[in-house]
Design a protein around this motif. Structure first.
Motif, PDB file in Angstrom:
ATOM      1  N   LYS A  95       0.815  -1.208   0.000  1.00  0.00           N
ATOM      2  CA  LYS A  95       0.000   0.000   0.000  1.00  0.00           C
ATOM      3  C   LYS A  95       0.850   1.259   0.000  1.00  0.00           C
ATOM      4  O   LYS A  95       0.388   2.333  -0.333  1.00  0.00           O
ATOM      5  N   TRP A  96       2.119   1.085   0.359  1.00  0.00           N
ATOM      6  CA  TRP A  96       2.999   2.262   0.354  1.00  0.00           C
ATOM      7  C   TRP A  96       3.569   2.550  -1.025  1.00  0.00           C
ATOM      8  O   TRP A  96       4.127   3.614  -1.249  1.00  0.00           O
ATOM      9  N   ILE A  97       3.466   1.595  -1.916  1.00  0.00           N
ATOM     10  CA  ILE A  97       4.138   1.778  -3.213  1.00  0.00           C
ATOM     11  C   ILE A  97       3.733   3.086  -3.889  1.00  0.00           C
ATOM     12  O   ILE A  97       4.592   3.868  -4.272  1.00  0.00           O
ATOM     13  N   THR A 140       8.625  -3.698  -4.260  1.00  0.00           N
ATOM     14  CA  THR A 140       8.193  -4.611  -5.317  1.00  0.00           C
ATOM     15  C   THR A 140       8.968  -5.919  -5.242  1.00  0.00           C
ATOM     16  O   THR A 140       8.409  -7.013  -5.337  1.00  0.00           O
ATOM     17  N   VAL A 141      10.274  -5.792  -5.054  1.00  0.00           N
ATOM     18  CA  VAL A 141      11.092  -7.003  -4.948  1.00  0.00           C
ATOM     19  C   VAL A 141      10.644  -7.832  -3.752  1.00  0.00           C
ATOM     20  O   VAL A 141      10.483  -9.051  -3.842  1.00  0.00           O
ATOM     21  N   ALA A 173      12.879   2.980  -3.267  1.00  0.00           N
ATOM     22  CA  ALA A 173      12.127   2.341  -2.180  1.00  0.00           C
ATOM     23  C   ALA A 173      10.954   1.550  -2.742  1.00  0.00           C
ATOM     24  O   ALA A 173      10.706   0.406  -2.327  1.00  0.00           O
ATOM     25  N   THR A 174      10.254   2.128  -3.722  1.00  0.00           N
ATOM     26  CA  THR A 174       9.132   1.385  -4.301  1.00  0.00           C
ATOM     27  C   THR A 174       9.632   0.147  -5.023  1.00  0.00           C
ATOM     28  O   THR A 174       9.000  -0.918  -4.974  1.00  0.00           O
ATOM     29  N   ILE A 220      15.812  12.919  -3.338  1.00  0.00           N
ATOM     30  CA  ILE A 220      14.535  12.470  -2.776  1.00  0.00           C
ATOM     31  C   ILE A 220      13.804  11.581  -3.765  1.00  0.00           C
ATOM     32  O   ILE A 220      13.314  10.502  -3.445  1.00  0.00           O
ATOM     33  N   CYS A 221      13.778  12.051  -5.001  1.00  0.00           N
ATOM     34  CA  CYS A 221      13.046  11.325  -6.040  1.00  0.00           C
ATOM     35  C   CYS A 221      13.660   9.948  -6.250  1.00  0.00           C
ATOM     36  O   CYS A 221      12.964   8.934  -6.272  1.00  0.00           O
TER      37      CYS A 221
END
Lengths: 709, 534
Positions: A7-9, A48-49, A43-44, A36-37
């Motif tokens: 849900k954080w993706i 996913t991994v 992080a996403t 940041i980007c």
């Protein structure tokens, strides 16, 4: 176990977008926005991994899709009021998803209200193997492009704005691929459209960029209207917009064969949306113009991810398309025709990025061809490999632009392999994959699509798939040719080039660069890009060369494990198998295409001129992109504007005449009472003449006002 | 605390009015003191309405809360009836929320006759709130009419070049319509033995009035309400009034005043003349669709930003009416959402344009271009509100637009897919004209009109202006992501409104049983098929 992390993706990049936006306010913080980007997208990718393990099919166990709920979005509730708790509770139990509340009624008695959803579209995410594949593409390519862009955009005034929009894009795109209902998917769909708009118009002081951004948004809106109508129809047909609920209803319908007009309308309307976003005929016109945006954007949004959303949509909702016997063949035909159409235009363009844009349109056509003939695995596989090699091609084109100060014209550059050795070979890898050269990524995926097409044609004895397959092969030849035409033109032959007009990376008030003219000269000579920018390209190049034989089994397993598995798969086991033959044929075609390009654009460039002279008319039509833009302008845009002008004049006259009428009402009354002296016929004649003249005047005024602005 | 709840709505109405009186009585106030005083007064009203919202019985949103009646002319049974259901509550909140921002936004724009200006604003607020809280038709109508007077002066005194013409057209247009409406309402009251209470009329009027009578009553009410909405072809007063009005006037016009029309259609016209509403729905729907497309195309050829936004209001309100006359939960809830959303986003757009006008003294798009370069903050807000206005999902505009279209698409007998599809083209046109404007004004090479005092060439928004726009932007985002906060409270009051519709489809949409029962009662078969054909 980690699935809740999903849900954080979307929301990590969303937060990053806000942070980057804040960074835009302080000059010192601008550089931080890139970091940041990149961190957010990485992080996403990490998430996913982490979650992908839960969705990889092992052996024959089907992988269950999972739904992760975040929060309620749009819901309409209907209610039933009961006077006794027991009947209310029994009613609530009968209807899943309903809620019961007790309250004081108007007459003071307790009453019980059961609320049951009529229409629900929440922020909740559907996770299955197809989603995971898409997430890998989006976050993986996204991270690489963001790293490249950190170098490419350095020193630009809108640095933070750029990364803010990129983060917003990742938010929208991940929402799109994770949405569990059509409305949320539409949110992502429009969101990526918005980011595309903002980023195409990134250089907003350039009128062409602003116009291109507007065009992209408006043309997409036409498709989106189709999408919306598709959602409406799906809702009245299935009473829900939640994807897996619709699909289970469809499966039931398919078994009992009770279809109605809505079942046919839904796929065609959704298709319109898909063709808009994925730039297929007749809505492709925005994509070439979209190249006005910064090159990393072209790579990420207009090649690797956003434009493939249409393919994803059809694959995701495949059962809804399968139910209508006409839908998927239409998709295939449009795909194949677009593939050929765009490839022919790409032959005669001179702008590097526009060639790649037409190439993207053409390759998307392949994907639709594959999906249309039920090779969803092929379609998604091509989407996957295309993401690698097209991102690579765009980014290397960006490196060329970077080196030549924005120069994009093929005629103004030649023999750059010494100046840009790394870029040269990176682009070579990309071109090989695009051309479908044997054993590169594009080779495998294209083969999968074409083989499936011919297999369908031969095994089911249909003419259509065979014709489309031939078109696909022809397109493959053209693809190999134009890909290497470009590469040979840039990197071989005598070294000569003209610098472009743009000063990429040079901020006007940047002290160091403008301090002396010598340094300016130095900065502006052709130069290889930094390794920060080349590192992600290397990753992409590896992917472009190897993703084919490493990935095709994985993708096939992943796609088969999702709802995108065709209910009536092409007869895999019986009937002819063409994969082997197709590999040989398409391999030969690709080599022929490359050799032809080598002959015309490397070894014997004069022959090209002579060749072009012989087909002047054809070349002119192709160079002008079949005059489609002009046609649309003359057929749709201008007439609509004239109509708007006429309406406005009518409206104004109504106001003015109203004011006049109010003033002259008493006098008019007096006149009306007096009997008219004229003959009736004469009166009609004058009335008609006045009417005619006023219409003519209105039209003229409208045209004039249209021209002025 | 009880006395507060008891008098809640009376206080709410009295607060701006009394502040106005105080403002008049206090002598020797400086301009800035007047401004701050008005700001505080409107803020206090907002806080009061928030308290009201806290104590509102949300579990029973269809019932009237804070019911209170004040005797007026006892002999005729006339009284001031106060009370709000969920729909009125939201519109009250919209009004009280917008007013402080309007006041704040007019701090620097109004330099002459300041006291009078804010006085009119405060009176206007009371009048508008009165429309939303009234529970009997005479009180309702008085407030409905009375909004004209402050606005007439606001436009006539503080407007731009053609202000007198605009004020006159606005007044005559809306006043003429309202007279017909009033006669219609009186006729209804007479037929129901001089009952004025709206709640009672809901029950009585559909029984007492014959089909023909309902049609006439509906026509009379439409004459006033459709002008206010405004529904094509009665919209022509609006572009003029919007364009010539001062920023505050435009914001209130777009934000609240147009909603008086849709609110009255919803809370009065449909339930009082349900058969007529059902019969008129295809025609009204058609007018709404024509208005959507017609006004959208007109927007595209505008040269004056404010006029463009004014015409876009005509187009937008078409969606609102279309959804309302779909008579199903989606469409009507969408319609109410649309009222609120349009108030926020279009109000904000007018504020943005007002800020530009204050700086450059022109609103001509040909005079300025590429303002993003010198006014990045303003540009951010402008683009943001444009996107909300064009219905980008995730922002508020989309919710209403989607639901109204969905409702129209799903309505089986009154409207239907052709209406929704035609109206859907409005979405494309909206994208065209809004982006056309954004492309002209916000983006492109920089071009700034020559300003005489020359002091505002590099002036982005100041803190006051940012504070004005930020709550609106936050509201747009919040309602875009959490509309269920409002939507959940709407179905029940809306059900009450369509209760007496002859066409059971409307009610069937509300019942929770599937499959939906769609039985048509009270209507001859021929008419039913005719509607289906449309």
């Amino acid at each position: 176990m980690h699935i809740e992390l999903a849900k954080w993706i979307p929301w990590i990049p969303a937060g990053a977008a806000v942070l980057c936006g804040l960074c835009a306010m302080k000059r010192q913080l601008r550089m931080a926005s890139a970091l940041i980007c990149i961190l957010a997208i990485c992080a996403t990718f990490g998430i996913t991994v982490l979650i992908s393990g839960s969705f990889s099919p092992n052996g024959n166990d089907p992988v269950k899709p999972r739904t992760v709920e975040v929060f309620d979005w749009i819901s309409i509730w209907g209610q039933q009021v009961f006077s006794s708790r027991i009947s209310a509770e029994s009613y609530a139990n009968e209807n899943p998803g309903s809620k019961m509340i007790a309250r004081d009624g108007t007459d003071g008695e307790k009453e019980f209200v059961v609320r049951k959803p009529i229409f629900v579209a929440d922020f909740s995410y559907l996770l299955d193997s197809l989603t995971i594949v898409m997430l890998y593409v989006v976050t993986g390519v996204g991270a690489l492009v963001a790293i490249y862009a950190a170098g490419y955009m350095a020193g630009d005034r809108g640095y933070a704005r750029f990364f803010s929009a990129v983060c917003l894009f990742i938010f929208s795109m991940t929402t799109l691929v994770m949405a569990d209902n059509l409305l949320l998917l539409f949110l992502g769909w429009e969101g990526v459209g918005l980011c595309s708009y903002l980023l195409i118009g990134y250089y907003y002081d350039k009128p062409t960029a602003v116009a291109a951004a507007k065009k992209a948004f408006v043309v997409n809106r036409i498709g989106d209207l189709g999408f919306l109508i598709g959602i409406f129809t799906a809702y009245i047909r299935y009473d829900t917009v939640v994807i897996h609920e619709m699909i289970s209803t469809v499966s039931a319908t398919m078994q009992n064969g009770a279809t109605d007009w809505k079942d046919h309308l839904i796929p065609f309307m959704l298709m319109l949306g898909a063709f808009g976003k994925s730039a297929q005929l007749p809505l492709y016109v925005w994509l070439p113009d979209a190249m006005e945006g910064p090159t990393p954007v072209s790579a990420l949004i207009h090649a690797a991810t956003m434009v493939t959303a249409g393919v994803y949509l059809i694959v995701r909702l495949l059962p809804l398309f399968e139910i209508s016997p006409y839908a998927l063949p239409t998709v295939a035909v449009v795909g194949a025709v677009t593939a050929l159409f765009a490839a022919t235009i790409a032959l005669c363009q001179y702008d590097i990025k526009r060639i790649y844009a037409y190439s993207t349109i053409s390759q998307l056509g392949y994907m639709f061809l594959g999906v249309g003939f039920l090779s969803t695995a092929g379609g998604i596989f091509h989407l996957f490999t295309h993401a690698f090699f097209k991102a690579l091609l765009f980014l290397t084109a960006g490196s060329v632009m970077h080196a030549l100060a924005g120069q994009l014209d093929l005629r103004k550059m030649s023999g750059l392999r010494k100046k840009l050795p790394v870029t040269c070979w990176l682009m070579f890898a990309g071109c090989l994959a695009l051309a479908g050269f044997p054993f590169t990524a594009g080779f495998f995926s294209k083969d999968m699509i074409l083989a499936a097409t011919f297999e369908k044609g031969i095994n089911e004895q249909l003419i259509l798939p065979n014709v489309m397959g031939v078109i696909g092969l022809l397109t493959a030849l053209l693809t190999a040719f134009y890909a290497f035409r470009l590469w040979f033109r840039i990197f071989t032959g005598p070294e000569k080039y003209e610098m472009g007009a743009e000063h990429h990376g040079a901020e006007p008030d940047h002290g160091v660069r403008t301090s002396s003219s010598v340094q300016v000269e130095h900065v502006h000579d052709a130069h290889e890009v930094s390794w920060l920018m080349n590192a992600p390209l290397l990753v992409l190049a590896c992917g472009a060369l190897t993703a084919g034989f490493l990935g095709h089994e994985w993708i096939e397993r992943m796609v088969v494990a999702s709802t995108a598995e065709p209910a009536r798969p092409p007869m895999m086991d019986e009937g002819v198998q063409l994969h082997g033959l197709m590999m040989v044929v398409s391999g030969v075609i690709s080599v022929v295409g490359v050799m032809a390009a080598a002959y015309f654009h490397w070894l014997n460039r004069d022959a090209t001129e002579r060749f072009a002279d012989r087909f002047v008319a054809t070349v002119r039509v192709l160079t002008n992109k079949y005059y489609v833009d002009e046609l649309y302008d003359a057929m749709i845009v201008r007439p609509l504007r004239v109509v708007g002008g006429i309406f406005y004049q009518v409206d104004r006259l109504v106001i003015d005449s109203l004011v006049m009428a109010l003033g002259f009402l008493p006098r008019a009354l007096g006149l009306a009472i007096q009997p008219s002296q004229r003959g009736a016929l004469q009166g009609y004649g004058i009335g008609m003449a006045i009417g005619l003249v006023s219409i003519v005047v209105l039209v003229l005024m409208a045209i004039a006002s249209g021209h002025n602005s | 605390m009880n006395w507060l709840l008891d008098l809640m709505l009376v206080l709410l109405l009295a607060m701006p009015l009394l502040s106005g009186v105080v403002l008049v009585l206090l002598p020797d106030l400086t301009k800035s003191m007047v401004r701050v005083f008005s700001l505080l007064a409107t803020l206090a009203t907002f806080v009061l309405s928030l308290i009201g919202a806290c104590f509102f019985d949300w579990s029973n949103p269809a019932a009237l809360s804070f019911v209170k009646s004040v005797e007026w002319v006892g002999a005729f049974g006339l009284q001031f009836g106060f009370g709000v259901n969920a729909i009125s509550m939201w519109l009250v909140l919209l009004t009280t929320f917008l007013m402080p921002l309007v006041v704040l936004g007019s701090f620097s724009a109004i330099q002459d006759r300041v006291k009078e200006f804010f006085l009119w604003l405060l009176i206007l607020e009371s009048a508008m709130l009165g429309v939303f809280v009234a529970t009997d038709i005479v009180f309702f109508h008085i407030c409905f009419e009375f909004t004209l007077i402050p606005l007439y002066f606001l436009i006539g005194i503080y407007g731009s070049a053609q202000r007198l013409k605009a004020a006159r057209v606005f007044f005559l247009y809306t006043f003429t319509g309202s007279m017909l409406t009033f006669s219609g309402l009186l006729y209804v009251a007479w037929r129901c033995d001089w009952v004025f209470s709206i709640a009672t009329l809901y029950e009585l009027a559909p029984q007492r009035l014959s089909e023909i009578e309902q049609a006439w009553v509906m026509g009379a009410m439409l004459a006033g309400f459709a002008v206010k909405v405004p529904l094509f072809p009665l919209h022509t007063w609006l572009p003029l009034a919007h364009t010539e009005a001062p920023t505050a006037g435009s914001v209130i016009l777009a934000g609240v005043l147009l909603k008086l029309g849709t609110y009255a259609l919803l809370q009065l016209a449909i339930p009082i003349a349900p058969i007529a509403a059902d019969q008129f729905a295809p025609i009204i729907g058609l007018l709404a669709v024509v208005g959507i497309l017609y006004a959208a195309l007109i927007c595209w050829v505008q040269k004056d930003i404010k006029k463009l936004i004014a015409y876009s209001s005509v187009s937008h309100l078409g969606f609102c009416v279309l959804g309302m006359f779909a008579f199903n939960a989606e469409g009507m809830a969408g319609s109410v959402m649309y009222m609120i959303n349009h108030g926020l986003s279009t109000g904000a757009l007018f504020l943005c344009v007002g800020m530009i006008y204050e700086r450059f003294h022109t609103r001509q798009m040909s005079q300025m271009q590429g303002l993003a370069q010198i006014m990045p903050v303003w540009s951010f807000f402008m683009v943001f509100f444009c996107l909300a206005s064009v219905g980008l999902p995730g922002l508020n505009g989309f919710v209403g637009e989607f639901l109204t279209l969905l409702g129209a698409f799903r309505a089986k007998y009154v409207l239907g897919p052709p209406y929704a599809v035609m109206a859907g083209f409005g979405l494309i046109f909206a994208a065209i004209y809004i982006l056309f404007m954004v492309g002209k004004v916000v983006f492109g090479p920089l071009k700034v009109p020559r300003v005489e005092n020359g002091h505002c060439l590099s002036c982005d928004l100041n803190l006051r202006e940012i504070v004005t726009l930020t709550p609106l932007a936050a509201g747009c985002l919040w309602l875009g992501l959490q509309p269920s906060f409002i939507l959940d409270t709407l179905t029940e009051p809306l059900e009450k409104i369509v209760e007496h519709l002859p066409q059971r489809t409307a009610v069937a949409h509300y019942t929770v049983d599937y499959p939906r029962i769609e039985v048509r009662m009270h209507m001859p078969m021929a008419q039913a098929t005719k509607h289906a054909g449309l």
